[in-house]
Design a protein around this motif. Structure first.
Motif, PDB file in Angstrom:
ATOM      1  N   VAL B 548       0.848  -1.192   0.000  1.00  0.00           N
ATOM      2  CA  VAL B 548       0.000   0.000   0.000  1.00  0.00           C
ATOM      3  C   VAL B 548       0.883   1.241   0.000  1.00  0.00           C
ATOM      4  N   PRO B 549       0.648   2.155  -0.920  1.00  0.00           N
ATOM      5  CA  PRO B 549       1.465   3.395  -0.909  1.00  0.00           C
ATOM      6  C   PRO B 549       1.008   4.309   0.211  1.00  0.00           C
ATOM      7  N   VAL B 550       1.972   4.833   0.923  1.00  0.00           N
ATOM      8  CA  VAL B 550       1.714   5.802   1.989  1.00  0.00           C
ATOM      9  C   VAL B 550       2.590   7.003   1.698  1.00  0.00           C
ATOM     10  N   PRO B 551       2.021   8.145   1.322  1.00  0.00           N
ATOM     11  CA  PRO B 551       2.855   9.291   0.927  1.00  0.00           C
ATOM     12  C   PRO B 551       3.624   9.851   2.111  1.00  0.00           C
ATOM     13  N   GLU B 576       9.707   4.646   5.932  1.00  0.00           N
ATOM     14  CA  GLU B 576      10.583   5.629   5.302  1.00  0.00           C
ATOM     15  C   GLU B 576      10.461   5.651   3.798  1.00  0.00           C
ATOM     16  N   ASP B 577      10.135   4.491   3.217  1.00  0.00           N
ATOM     17  CA  ASP B 577      10.161   4.462   1.757  1.00  0.00           C
ATOM     18  C   ASP B 577       8.783   4.692   1.151  1.00  0.00           C
ATOM     19  N   GLY B 578       7.750   4.918   1.981  1.00  0.00           N
ATOM     20  CA  GLY B 578       6.430   5.215   1.431  1.00  0.00           C
ATOM     21  C   GLY B 578       5.651   3.995   1.003  1.00  0.00           C
ATOM     22  N   TRP B 579       6.101   2.814   1.319  1.00  0.00           N
ATOM     23  CA  TRP B 579       5.380   1.605   0.933  1.00  0.00           C
ATOM     24  C   TRP B 579       5.147   0.759   2.178  1.00  0.00           C
ATOM     25  N   GLY B 586      -5.254  -8.241   9.694  1.00  0.00           N
ATOM     26  CA  GLY B 586      -5.639  -7.394  10.827  1.00  0.00           C
ATOM     27  C   GLY B 586      -5.583  -5.939  10.418  1.00  0.00           C
ATOM     28  N   PHE B 587      -5.615  -5.054  11.399  1.00  0.00           N
ATOM     29  CA  PHE B 587      -5.592  -3.615  11.129  1.00  0.00           C
ATOM     30  C   PHE B 587      -4.199  -3.065  11.374  1.00  0.00           C
ATOM     31  N   TYR B 588      -3.635  -2.367  10.394  1.00  0.00           N
ATOM     32  CA  TYR B 588      -2.383  -1.644  10.535  1.00  0.00           C
ATOM     33  C   TYR B 588      -2.746  -0.207  10.882  1.00  0.00           C
ATOM     34  N   GLU B 589      -2.103   0.328  11.898  1.00  0.00           N
ATOM     35  CA  GLU B 589      -2.350   1.707  12.271  1.00  0.00           C
ATOM     36  C   GLU B 589      -1.212   2.576  11.779  1.00  0.00           C
ATOM     37  N   VAL B 590      -1.561   3.619  11.007  1.00  0.00           N
ATOM     38  CA  VAL B 590      -0.554   4.538  10.460  1.00  0.00           C
ATOM     39  C   VAL B 590      -0.705   5.862  11.190  1.00  0.00           C
ATOM     40  N   ARG B 591       0.403   6.370  11.683  1.00  0.00           N
ATOM     41  CA  ARG B 591       0.387   7.649  12.412  1.00  0.00           C
ATOM     42  C   ARG B 591       1.377   8.615  11.786  1.00  0.00           C
TER      43      ARG B 591
END
Lengths: 312, 683
Positions: B548-551, B576-579, B586-591
């Motif tokens: 999943v891309p994460v900017p 760090e690399d945006g991926w 399960g659920f990944y939490e992004v902060r």
């Protein structure tokens, strides 16, 4: 002249066997040895050698003027020379063992050559003492050349010694026992004298004693010169090999390192036994190594002569 | 008979040297002459006599023992004809391929798989070499090829089922590469899996080397597979808050043992942030699907973690999805100020439809100020000239910095496009084309795959008629979205800076065309505005294995806080690399600073498909490479059988050493007895 044993006599350097081996003539060799020996005797300060005075006799042209008794001249106005007991004429016969075993050598002078040097020196010396010298050769085959004792037979004896190196070298089919040899010799020697037996005595000590006693029983005074090469005493061999008896041709495989100690003990016991038995039998025994200078032998001979003359 | 190390046979020749020297030395004819051996003869025979061989049998025994040792070191072997002798017993390259996909965690599959793997490891012989490979969607070798069974067992201890799907292709290709590198004459691939049919897709093309044996081990078991296959929901905004009405799709897979007419009852429970909201019952026949509708749920402002879970028969499966409120798109319509309600159709179109919602305001170009752009997502320049002066410059700057601009050219919209404004357009605005006499132009070509139109496709555009239009000229091919039937560009779009501009060659009212009267007008306006505003619907759930891309780069440039990710098992890492690679269900939490959102990861739905392949089907899907030569093919081996292979199989050296040791033991006993005999007396 009392002879006492001494070593390192001045002039004794000419008696070294290796040096003597270079002298081709036995007569010359004997003369060299005797004169060198006697010169040493006269110059030795400790000797005080003396020969017991026996009698005077008229001076004859040719006698040594040092022997003129000047006291008698002073009294009598006549020239007399001293006669010592050693000057008494006697038979001196060398019984020379020229068997195959005597030709063996390991290093240096062979026993045969050493024995020839010794015999020649003794004969020459005795001849100078006006003894009647003779020689008998014997080997495994029995009695060989015989030169009857005579004052004129020195050259004959030396000549016979010269030829003692030649002879058979192949193993003997049988060995003549020593007592047979000595019996025959004793039968041929009519007059009493001195018999010097030069041999390596490779027989049982009792056999040697019995054989030499045959000579004693005929009234001879016997001196045994036991000539051995140092290798026969030390057994310095290292390489395991078959050893061949030069007289019988028998071969035995030998590992020298394993038996050296035992061999030395056996031959030392043999020499000791031989010395004891011969001494008990009234026979003088001198053991010589072929590396030893001849003065030792001459000293022993002179001591014996001195003793024998006294007894006589 | 051959020898691997024939040089050792020289040792046998060396054994003879001391014997020969001894014998030659004994035969020496040159003896040492000695005057008399009367004393030598008195010394005991043993110590004077050189040692000679007295016991020939004992000597022969010793020589034989040493000879056997020398031959053993030379590594003898008997050359055999492979075809006649068969390859049985020759060394093998063994690859144990263990399936650790999610389906292996169901029932008793995993314990049976471990047992089968241990049994395969136990069959690895000393001359074999083995590798342990695990696979799910991808494959990896856990060990180097080794003959150390303990090492293989240790590697097996750390293996657990994952949430990944199943793909046999990568695993078997990896096994192929391991076997192809081997020089051993035989190969065996042990495939331990529940043999799910879906894992063998059409692209699975596996070729095994000739002579490689494939042993499938089926550890599957019968089950009642009911799974949640998908979830969908209607979104709406009510009182400023977003609401969804979920529909959960469930499916019961067909199984061979099941009764096709027998339905099973099961329940589906909807959870929000770990709290059960509602449970619905559903009855399913074999192979049937059903949609379970739940009541409307208000989505928390920070987003919600939803789970649709199966209870009852076929329990165990759950589908997770994350819903984040999208909010409204704020749109500003700039008009020329002339005409009556020129934006009527556009406003009404944007007012219809619940998601995303649009908050629309209108301004005349003359009244437009830069401050009007605050908080806007998109601006529609509806048949109006480009604003001039500072307002125009502000608008251009706003577009370059991420704003979305939709330009509709009509009677009054052709002016003001100079300088900076002209640079915003994907092409130049052409002269008016009048197609009234022809009965109006139509769309001649639509790029339905374009991101702007993909959600709606290309249908419905053909009904619209265009009487006038200003064609777009000079647009690059990749920027063209639609053309008129005369080939002229009707719609084009391109990115400007971080913003986006769409140019429509006609009006968005009924003055120049009847597009606003067509059913496609509403979705077209929605898509044009949403695309210009770079709005996109975020997926509400992903599959384990997805990336999943994460900017993060843009955030870093803005000086935002670092981005961290907390996995379902609680492990936290810095992104760090945006991926973000989803490795667990399960659920990944992004902060990122105060910002927080969730990414839902689910097991591949197909992991619950019980359809399997039988052993014959597995072999039928495997191709075999040609043998390198006739002999290899005839013998059925992987590689030509070499001398060392025969030697390892026959192991003559071991037997030779045992016999040699026995002979030496016998020699010791015999020589000891001979030594105790009385010594020979001396001569």
């Amino acid at each position: 002249m009392r002879i006492t044993a001494a070593r390192g006599l001045p002039g004794a350097r000419f008696i070294d066997p290796l040096a003597l081996a270079r002298i081709s003539s036995l007569e010359l060799l004997a003369r060299t040895v005797v004169h060198g020996f006697m010169t040493g005797l006269h110059r030795a300060p400790h000797l005080g050698a003396s020969l017991d005075f026996a009698e005077h006799r008229s001076y004859m042209p040719g006698d040594d003027i040092r022997r003129i008794d000047w006291k008698v001249f002073a009294r009598t106005d006549r020239y007399y020379v001293k006669e010592f007991e050693a000057d008494t004429n006697t038979n001196f016969v060398v019984a020379f063992d020229r068997s195959r075993s005597m030709r063996w050598t390991w290093q240096g002078v062979s026993k045969l050559d050493y024995a020839r040097f010794l015999a020649a020196t003794l004969l020459y010396f005795s001849s100078q003492q006006r003894d009647r010298v003779g020689l008998v050769m014997y080997d495994e085959d029995g009695v060989g050349d015989f030169v009857p004792p005579s004052a004129k037979h020195l050259e004959h004896t030396l000549y016979a010694l010269e030829r003692a190196g030649s002879g058979r070298t192949d193993p003997a089919e049988r060995v003549t026992p020593a007592d047979d040899v000595m019996r025959r010799l004793a039968d041929r020697l009519r007059r009493r004298g001195i018999v010097a037996v030069v041999s390596d005595f490779y027989e049982e000590p009792e056999s040697v004693r019995d054989a030499l006693q045959l000579l004693r029983s005929k009234g001879q005074d016997v001196i045994a010169f036991h000539v051995l090469d140092p290798a026969e005493l030390e057994f310095p061999f290292t390489e395991a090999n078959s050893f061949e008896d030069v007289e019988t041709g028998r071969r035995v495989p030998v590992a020298p390192d394993k038996l050296r100690a035992q061999y030395r003990a056996l031959i030392a016991a043999h020499i000791a036994t031989l010395r004891a038995l011969l001494t008990d039998a009234g026979i003088d025994y001198v053991q010589l190594g072929t590396a030893q200078p001849l003065d030792h032998a001459l000293f022993d001979y002179l001591a014996m002569r001195e003793r024998l003359v006294k007894v006589r | 008979m051959g020898f691997l190390v024939p040089a050792f046979l020289l040792g046998a020749a060396a054994l003879a040297i001391p014997v020969i020297v001894h014998l030659i030395h004994r035969q020496k004819t040159d003896a040492t002459p000695f005057p008399s051996l009367m004393f030598v003869a008195r010394i005991p025979h043993k110590s004077v006599e050189r040692r000679r061989i007295r016991n020939w049998p004992l000597f022969a025994l010793r020589c034989l023992a040493l000879l056997l040792i020398v031959i053993a070191f030379a590594r003898p072997f008997a050359e055999r004809d492979v075809e006649a002798a068969g390859a049985l017993g020759l060394a093998r390259e063994v690859v144990i391929v263990l399936d650790h996909s999610h389906s292996m965690s169901l029932g008793e599959r995993w314990p049976r798989a471990l047992e089968a793997a241990r049994a395969a490891i136990a069959q690895v012989r000393q001359e074999d070499r083995a590798t342990l490979v695990v696979f799910g969607r991808s494959a990896a070798a856990l060990t180097e090829t080794t003959d150390d069974r303990a090492r293989l067992l240790r590697a097996l201890e750390g293996v657990e089922p994952t949430g990944e799907g199943t793909r046999y292709g990568p695993a078997l290709r990896l096994a192929h590469s391991i076997v192809a590198r081997s020089e051993l004459p035989r190969a065996r691939i042990v495939l331990i899996s529940d043999m799910q049919r879906y894992g063998w897709d059409a692209e699975t093309h596996v070729v095994l080397p000739h002579g490689a044996e494939l042993q499938p081990v089926h550890v599957g078991e019968a089950s009642v597979p009911v799974t949640v296959t998908d979830v969908s929901y209607d979104r709406a905004t009510f009182a400023g808050r977003e609401r969804i009405t979920p529909r959960v799709a469930v499916h019961r897979f067909a199984t061979p043992a099941a009764d096709a007419n027998a339905a099973i009852e099961t329940r589906v429970t909807l959870e929000l942030d770990g709290r059960a909201l509602e449970t619905r019952a559903v009855s399913l026949r074999e192979g049937a699907s059903a949609a379970v509708a739940f009541t409307t749920v208000t989505v928390p402002d920070a987003g919600g973690r939803f789970v649709a879970r199966i209870d009852g028969a076929g329990a165990g499966d759950a589908l997770r999805f994350s819903v984040v409120p999208d909010g409204e798109l704020r749109v500003l319509i700039l008009e020329s100020g002339a005409g009556a309600a020129p934006s009527l159709y556009v406003e009404r179109a944007l007012a219809i439809g619940g998601w995303p919602g649009y908050a629309v305001e209108r301004r005349s170009v003359a009244q437009f100020r830069a401050a009007d752009l605050d908080g806007r997502h998109a601006v529609i320049l509806n048949d109006a000239p480009f604003p001039g002066g500072e307002a125009g410059r502000a608008l251009a700057r706003w577009v370059r910095e991420g704003g979305g601009l939709v330009v509709a050219i009509g009677e009054r919209g052709g002016g003001g496009w100079t300088g900076e404004a002209a640079a915003l357009l994907p092409g130049t605005i052409g002269r008016v084309v009048d197609r009234l006499d022809a009965g109006g132009a139509r769309f001649g070509w639509i790029d339905a795959s374009h991101a702007a139109l993909e959600p709606i496709g290309g249908t419905g555009f053909g009904a619209a008629r265009f009487y006038r239009y200003r064609p777009i000229e000079g647009a690059a091919g990749e920027h063209v979205i639609a053309r008129f039937d005369d080939g002229r560009v009707a719609l084009a779009g391109h990115d400007v800076g971080t913003g986006r501009v769409l140019l429509f060659a006609s009006s968005l009212d009924v003055s120049w065309n009847d597009l606003a009267l067509q059913p496609v007008f509403l979705p077209l306006v929605h898509r044009l505005v949403a695309h210009a505003a770079t709005w996109q619907h975020e997926r509400d759930w992903f599959t384990v294995g997805d990336v999943v891309p994460v900017p993060v780069a843009a955030a870093a440039e803005r000086g935002d806080a670092e981005t961290t990710v907390t996995a379902p098992d609680g492990r936290r890492a810095r992104l760090e690399d945006g991926w973000l690679r989803l490795e667990q269900a399960g659920f990944y939490e992004v902060r990122r600073g105060e910002e927080r959102w969730h990414v839902a990861a689910n097991v591949d739905r197909a992991e619950y498909d019980p359809a399997t392949l039988g052993e014959a089907d597995v072999h039928a899907r495997i191709a075999r490479a040609a043998a390198p030569d006739d002999a290899t093919r005839a013998a059925g081996v992987l590689n030509p059988v070499r001398d060392e292979h025969w030697e390892r199989r026959q192991a003559f050296w071991w037997y030779l050493l045992v016999v040699a040791l026995l002979l030496l033991a016998l020699e010791s006993v015999l020589s000891g007895r001979l030594t105790r005999r009385p010594a020979v007396s001396s001569s």
